[in-house]
Design a protein around this motif. Structure first.
Motif, PDB file in Angstrom:
ATOM      1  N   VAL A   1      -4.117   5.570  -7.572  1.00 14.55           N
ATOM      2  CA  VAL A   1      -3.755   4.439  -7.003  1.00 14.55           C
ATOM      3  C   VAL A   1      -3.188   4.441  -5.661  1.00 14.55           C
ATOM      4  N   TRP A   2      -3.799   2.768  -4.935  1.00 15.09           N
ATOM      5  CA  TRP A   2      -3.512   2.551  -3.503  1.00 15.09           C
ATOM      6  C   TRP A   2      -2.670   1.097  -3.418  1.00 15.09           C
ATOM      7  N   TYR A   3      -2.225   1.320  -4.317  1.00 10.65           N
ATOM      8  CA  TYR A   3      -1.069  -0.301  -4.192  1.00 10.65           C
ATOM      9  C   TYR A   3      -0.186  -0.372  -5.340  1.00 10.65           C
ATOM     10  N   VAL A   4       1.391  -0.341  -4.846  1.00 11.01           N
ATOM     11  CA  VAL A   4       2.365  -0.620  -6.001  1.00 11.01           C
ATOM     12  C   VAL A   4       2.700  -1.923  -5.741  1.00 11.01           C
ATOM     13  N   TRP A   5       3.300  -3.144  -7.169  1.00  9.61           N
ATOM     14  CA  TRP A   5       3.790  -4.350  -7.034  1.00  9.61           C
ATOM     15  C   TRP A   5       4.783  -4.339  -7.834  1.00  9.61           C
ATOM     16  N   ASN A   6       5.490  -4.736  -7.007  1.00 10.51           N
ATOM     17  CA  ASN A   6       7.170  -4.267  -7.957  1.00 10.51           C
ATOM     18  C   ASN A   6       7.477  -6.714  -8.259  1.00 10.51           C
ATOM     19  N   TYR A   7       7.327  -6.450 -10.107  1.00 11.32           N
ATOM     20  CA  TYR A   7       7.463  -7.525 -10.479  1.00 11.32           C
ATOM     21  C   TYR A   7       8.688  -8.561 -10.304  1.00 11.32           C
ATOM     22  N   CYS A   8       9.494  -8.480  -9.266  1.00  9.39           N
ATOM     23  CA  CYS A   8      10.673  -9.105  -9.463  1.00  9.39           C
ATOM     24  C   CYS A   8      10.805 -10.253 -10.006  1.00  9.39           C
TER      25      CYS A   8
ATOM     26  N   GLU B   1       0.679  -1.327  -0.012  1.00 12.27           N
ATOM     27  CA  GLU B   1      -0.117   0.056  -0.327  1.00 12.27           C
ATOM     28  C   GLU B   1       0.975   1.179  -0.056  1.00 12.27           C
ATOM     29  N   ILE B   2       0.099   2.467  -1.089  1.00 13.60           N
ATOM     30  CA  ILE B   2       1.416   3.236  -0.974  1.00 13.60           C
ATOM     31  C   ILE B   2       0.895   4.113  -0.001  1.00 13.60           C
ATOM     32  N   PRO B   3       1.745   4.877   1.040  1.00 13.59           N
ATOM     33  CA  PRO B   3       0.739   6.370   2.104  1.00 13.59           C
ATOM     34  C   PRO B   3       0.104   6.755   1.388  1.00 13.59           C
ATOM     35  N   ASP B   4      -0.762   7.367   2.850  1.00 11.10           N
ATOM     36  CA  ASP B   4      -1.676   8.977   2.237  1.00 11.10           C
ATOM     37  C   ASP B   4      -1.320   9.314   2.650  1.00 11.10           C
ATOM     38  N   GLY B   5      -1.550  10.218   1.691  1.00 18.98           N
ATOM     39  CA  GLY B   5      -0.852  11.932   1.052  1.00 18.98           C
ATOM     40  C   GLY B   5      -0.302  12.844  -0.301  1.00 18.98           C
TER      41      GLY B   5
END
Length: 130
Positions: free
Chosen positions: A123-130, A71-75
């Motif tokens: 955007v609420w989430y990011v996922w690094n596809y490693c 989850e990305i931070p608020d703000g």
């Protein structure tokens, strides 16, 4: 023998080809964009995906290295930017509040890549596809 339909079709083909060439040229990265891709912001070390609260990689909001959805931070707001400084070719997915349950929004190009003028609004989430 003169065929007006064929002449019109040829003219349409040439106009379309010209328009496609113009679009391709206008979407090619500028020299400034290419140099931005060659050098990451100082606060985005190698191996990280970094999100900024403001355009042009200003005001770091987060940097993630882990290979799972986070989850990305608020703000983060509706503006911003991002820099993908992970292992070359690695991409990051962006998701709305539904996360991986149908919330996919965008996948970045492979690292190194960036967007100096993005929008964190949906955007609420990011996922690094490693």
């Amino acid at each position: 023998m003169f065929n007006p339909t064929r002449r019109t079709s040829l003219r349409k083909l040439l106009v379309t080809a010209g328009a496609l060439t113009a679009v391709a040229l206008s979407t090619a990265p500028s020299n400034a964009a290419q140099s931005a891709l060659r050098s990451a912001p100082a606060d985005c070390p190698k191996g990280y995906f970094c999100g900024y609260k403001q355009a042009n990689f200003q005001q770091l909001g987060f940097r993630y290295k882990d290979c799972y959805i986070q989850e990305i931070p608020d703000g983060m707001g509706s503006g911003g930017s991002w820099y993908n400084n992970q292992t070359p070719g690695t991409t990051t997915g962006m998701y709305n509040k539904n996360g991986t349950n149908g919330g996919w929004l965008y996948t970045t190009p492979g690292a190194p890549s960036s967007d100096a003028h993005g929008s964190w609004g949906p955007v609420w989430y990011v996922w690094n596809y490693c």
